[in-house]
Design an enzyme around this catalytic site. Structure first.
Site, PDB file in Angstrom:
ATOM      1  N   GLY A  62       9.321 -15.823  18.266  1.00 28.61           N
ATOM      2  CA  GLY A  62       9.271 -15.736  19.074  1.00 28.61           C
ATOM      3  C   GLY A  62       9.712 -14.719  20.080  1.00 28.61           C
ATOM      4  O   GLY A  62      10.104 -13.723  19.704  1.00 28.61           O
ATOM      5  N   GLU A  78       3.064 -14.112  20.827  1.00 24.88           N
ATOM      6  CA  GLU A  78       4.319 -14.031  19.945  1.00 24.88           C
ATOM      7  C   GLU A  78       4.831 -14.713  18.340  1.00 24.88           C
ATOM      8  O   GLU A  78       4.564 -14.100  17.972  1.00 24.88           O
ATOM      9  CB  GLU A  78       5.772 -14.079  20.544  1.00 24.88           C
ATOM     10  CG  GLU A  78       6.140 -13.951  21.588  1.00 24.88           C
ATOM     11  CD  GLU A  78       7.615 -12.135  20.967  1.00 24.88           C
ATOM     12  OE1 GLU A  78       7.307 -12.424  19.633  1.00 24.88           O
ATOM     13  OE2 GLU A  78       7.718 -11.541  21.668  1.00 24.88           O
ATOM     14  N   GLU A  82       4.288 -12.705  15.161  1.00 25.74           N
ATOM     15  CA  GLU A  82       5.330 -12.469  13.815  1.00 25.74           C
ATOM     16  C   GLU A  82       4.832 -13.285  12.588  1.00 25.74           C
ATOM     17  O   GLU A  82       5.264 -13.248  11.749  1.00 25.74           O
ATOM     18  CB  GLU A  82       6.042 -13.257  14.749  1.00 25.74           C
ATOM     19  CG  GLU A  82       7.217 -12.346  15.863  1.00 25.74           C
ATOM     20  CD  GLU A  82       8.466 -12.947  16.066  1.00 25.74           C
ATOM     21  OE1 GLU A  82       8.490 -14.174  15.865  1.00 25.74           O
ATOM     22  OE2 GLU A  82       8.912 -12.588  17.157  1.00 25.74           O
ATOM     23  N   SER A  99      23.248 -19.909  27.140  1.00 25.05           N
ATOM     24  CA  SER A  99      24.767 -19.195  26.544  1.00 25.05           C
ATOM     25  C   SER A  99      24.325 -17.573  26.926  1.00 25.05           C
ATOM     26  O   SER A  99      23.439 -17.247  26.161  1.00 25.05           O
ATOM     27  CB  SER A  99      24.820 -19.900  26.185  1.00 25.05           C
ATOM     28  OG  SER A  99      26.453 -19.260  25.606  1.00 25.05           O
ATOM     29  N   PRO A 100      24.940 -16.782  27.697  1.00 28.70           N
ATOM     30  CA  PRO A 100      25.450 -15.312  27.499  1.00 28.70           C
ATOM     31  C   PRO A 100      25.898 -14.900  26.373  1.00 28.70           C
ATOM     32  O   PRO A 100      25.434 -13.577  25.903  1.00 28.70           O
ATOM     33  CB  PRO A 100      26.652 -15.081  28.651  1.00 28.70           C
ATOM     34  CG  PRO A 100      26.524 -16.311  29.149  1.00 28.70           C
ATOM     35  CD  PRO A 100      26.549 -17.307  28.466  1.00 28.70           C
ATOM     36  N   ASP A 101      25.939 -16.200  25.207  1.00 23.03           N
ATOM     37  CA  ASP A 101      26.354 -15.178  23.955  1.00 23.03           C
ATOM     38  C   ASP A 101      25.542 -15.815  22.788  1.00 23.03           C
ATOM     39  O   ASP A 101      25.560 -16.001  21.964  1.00 23.03           O
ATOM     40  CB  ASP A 101      27.878 -15.155  23.675  1.00 23.03           C
ATOM     41  CG  ASP A 101      28.113 -16.901  23.230  1.00 23.03           C
ATOM     42  OD1 ASP A 101      26.927 -17.786  24.147  1.00 23.03           O
ATOM     43  OD2 ASP A 101      29.010 -17.859  22.704  1.00 23.03           O
ATOM     44  N   GLU A 131       9.630 -11.907   6.112  1.00 22.55           N
ATOM     45  CA  GLU A 131       8.830 -12.988   5.217  1.00 22.55           C
ATOM     46  C   GLU A 131       9.081 -14.314   6.158  1.00 22.55           C
ATOM     47  O   GLU A 131       9.303 -14.116   7.160  1.00 22.55           O
ATOM     48  CB  GLU A 131      10.184 -13.349   4.218  1.00 22.55           C
ATOM     49  CG  GLU A 131      10.193 -14.322   3.500  1.00 22.55           C
ATOM     50  CD  GLU A 131      11.279 -14.558   2.375  1.00 22.55           C
ATOM     51  OE1 GLU A 131      10.825 -16.031   1.342  1.00 22.55           O
ATOM     52  OE2 GLU A 131      12.105 -14.346   2.393  1.00 22.55           O
TER      53      GLU A 131
END
Length: 164
Positions: A62, A78, A82, A99-101, A131
């Protein structure tokens, strides 16, 4: 250096600069960046994961939504960049994770989808991916995974649609 190698190196450098630019814009404007995670499902039911070069951890393929691009186009791009796999069908929305984190680099909002895929798994962007492997749902790698991808996979495996 042949023309194809030069072109590939130029495109990868441009993509890298664009990603850095997106991060800088996110910091300047203090708004989250939109992105996607894809849960790619092969015809035999295995789930495709990538091992990221930056942290060495397993992850879902992604990335960031490019300017002028919608989520389905981002998923298709994507996935190909990838994994080398082609999108056959987006089956369902798994969740939206904000979530900001959740991403240590930036505040990003991630739209997660389940997708039917086909083709040959092959690393396309060696600067990002080291991989690619397909796993039966019962043998998905345990934590730690990159970002919040373990949670995204667990929500998917539990049949949830999550807004977090």
């Amino acid at each position: 250096m042949n023309v194809l190698a030069f072109f590939t190196a130029t495109v990868q450098t441009t993509r890298g600069l664009w990603r850095i630019g997106q991060t800088i814009l996110g910091i300047i404007f203090r708004h989250p960046i939109a992105g996607t995670s894809i849960i790619p499902i092969l015809s035999d039911g295995r789930i495709v994961l990538i091992r990221r070069r930056d942290d060495g951890l397993w992850a879902l393929p992604g990335g960031m939504v490019d300017w002028g691009e919608d989520i389905p186009s981002t998923v298709r791009r994507e996935l190909m960049e990838e994994t080398g796999l082609e999108l056959t069908k987006i089956r369902r929305l798994v969740g939206v994770y904000s979530s900001p984190d959740r991403d240590p680099r930036i505040h990003s909002i991630c739209v997660v989808v389940e997708a039917e895929v086909e083709g040959k798994m092959e690393v396309q962007d060696a600067l990002e991916v080291i991989e690619i492997q397909a796993f039966a749902p019962s043998s998905i790698p345990q934590e730690p995974m990159s970002h919040d991808h373990y949670r995204q996979l667990q929500d998917y495996l539990n049949g949830l649609t999550t807004l977090a």
